[in-house]
Write an enzyme that holds these catalytic residues in place. Structure first.
Site, PDB file in Angstrom:
ATOM      1  N   HIS A  45       0.811  -1.226   0.000  1.00  0.00           N
ATOM      2  CA  HIS A  45       0.000   0.000   0.000  1.00  0.00           C
ATOM      3  C   HIS A  45       0.841   1.272   0.000  1.00  0.00           C
ATOM      4  CE1 HIS A  45      -4.017  -1.665   0.381  1.00  0.00           C
ATOM      5  NE2 HIS A  45      -3.662  -2.412   1.391  1.00  0.00           N
ATOM      6  N   GLU A 154      -7.287 -11.850   6.500  1.00  0.00           N
ATOM      7  CA  GLU A 154      -8.121 -10.670   6.193  1.00  0.00           C
ATOM      8  C   GLU A 154      -9.134 -10.998   5.100  1.00  0.00           C
ATOM      9  OE1 GLU A 154      -5.646  -7.416   4.899  1.00  0.00           O
ATOM     10  OE2 GLU A 154      -4.712  -8.590   3.298  1.00  0.00           O
ATOM     11  N   ASP A 180      -9.377  -4.990   6.099  1.00  0.00           N
ATOM     12  CA  ASP A 180      -9.889  -5.873   5.047  1.00  0.00           C
ATOM     13  C   ASP A 180     -10.753  -6.990   5.633  1.00  0.00           C
ATOM     14  OD1 ASP A 180      -9.000  -4.713   2.603  1.00  0.00           O
ATOM     15  OD2 ASP A 180      -6.959  -5.207   3.198  1.00  0.00           O
TER      16      ASP A 180
HETATM   17  C1  3PY Z   1      -5.803  -4.423   7.037  1.00  0.00           C
HETATM   18  O1  3PY Z   1      -6.247  -3.965   8.105  1.00  0.00           O
HETATM   19  O2  3PY Z   1      -6.508  -4.815   6.105  1.00  0.00           O
HETATM   20  C2  3PY Z   1      -4.371  -4.493   6.862  1.00  0.00           C
HETATM   21  O3  3PY Z   1      -3.926  -5.116   5.933  1.00  0.00           O
HETATM   22  C3  3PY Z   1      -3.488  -3.762   7.823  1.00  0.00           C
HETATM   23  O4  3PY Z   1      -2.455  -3.152   7.155  1.00  0.00           O
HETATM   24 MG    MG Z   2      -5.288  -5.439   4.380  1.00  0.00          MG
END
Ligand code: 3PY
Ligand code: MG
Length: 259
Positions: A45, A154, A180
């Site tokens: 990111h 995630e 996520d």
């Molecule tokens: C999320 O919270 O989706 C992450 O990947 C943290 O960086």
């Molecule tokens: Mg993430």
């Protein structure tokens, strides 16, 4: 091979890190003055690319921070480059399936556990560092034991198979991505929602049962303190770029009170 994230986990000591997005060796040196244990160089990111880690990993180590790398691809080539460059561990986002994790183990761990490609590199002093005290095979088993492979939980798929994934040989722990994960659960950003709390607790328990590391991410310091209180062994708090933003915003607002 130095890895304070692993050593602290094994010693039962809490460990704290942050993400770096600033693409700056200077900012890593600054972070090294704060008491953080580790930094995650974020290829997913941020503007940091695979070509930058050769400079950023040693800068982090010199600053006293254990350098983890979040990759942006489940890819043999990128995994290998990050490990050869001396990453203390790989964090892998958006993992969905057990089969993907099997592939990741094959990229990140040497035989007999996996199929990591071999070449003397920065990683262990080009074959001259202390990791070679017991020759090539000694280095391979040290690297397998001390270089972390940490899939992120995630997605709904990863959550559904979390007990199996975290128990796999070659998986050293799980990194929870709450943003996520909450999107995957249909409750974006609702970290206090019972479904989100239950999902996070399921991952924490699965890691504890497997004797593996569980890293929790959160956006701010109070949440980080709460996760430590709840018993998470390792918390990643925020991003360096957002700390810069909030710190300078407060400074500007305070200064302008005199206008
Ligand atoms: C999320 O919270 O989706 C992450 O990947 C943290 O960086
Ligand atoms: Mg993430």
């Amino acid at each position: 091979m130095e890895n304070i994230v692993l050593d602290k986990f094994k010693a039962g000591q809490p460990c704290l890190g942050t993400f770096s997005h600033l693409l700056s060796a200077v900012s890593l040196r600054v972070l090294g003055q704060t008491g953080l244990d580790y930094v995650i160089l974020d290829l997913e990111h941020s503007p940091i690319g695979p070509e930058h880690v050769t400079e950023l990993i040693p800068a982090a180590r010199e600053a006293g921070l254990c350098p983890l790398v979040r990759v942006n691809a489940m890819d043999r080539g990128q995994s290998l480059k990050m490990l050869d460059a001396g990453a203390a561990g790989l964090i892998v986002p958006l993992v969905e399936t057990v089969e993907q994790v099997r592939q990741l183990v094959s990229y990140a761990k040497f035989a007999p556990l996996g199929n990591r490609g071999y070449c003397p590199t920065t990683d262990a002093g080009w074959g001259c560092g202390p990791a070679y005290e017991h020759g090539m095979e000694g280095y391979m088993s040290t690297a397998n034991a001390r270089t972390l492979l940490i899939p992120q939980c995630e997605t709904a798929g990863c959550l559904a198979h979390i007990e199996e994934i975290v128990a796999m040989d070659g998986v050293d722990g799980i990194f929870i991505g709450p943003f996520d994960l909450s999107i995957a659960l249909g409750i974006p950003g609702q970290f206090d929602h019972p479904d989100h709390i239950a999902a996070v607790e399921r991952v924490r328990k699965a890691c504890a049962a497997a004797g593996k590391l569980c890293i929790m991410f959160c956006g701010d310091a109070n949440a980080a303190a709460d996760y430590f209180r709840q018993g998470f062994p390792n918390v990643t708090v925020g991003l360096d770029v957002l700390t810069l933003l909030s710190g300078m915003k407060t400074t500007v607002e305070t200064a302008k009170q005199g206008l």
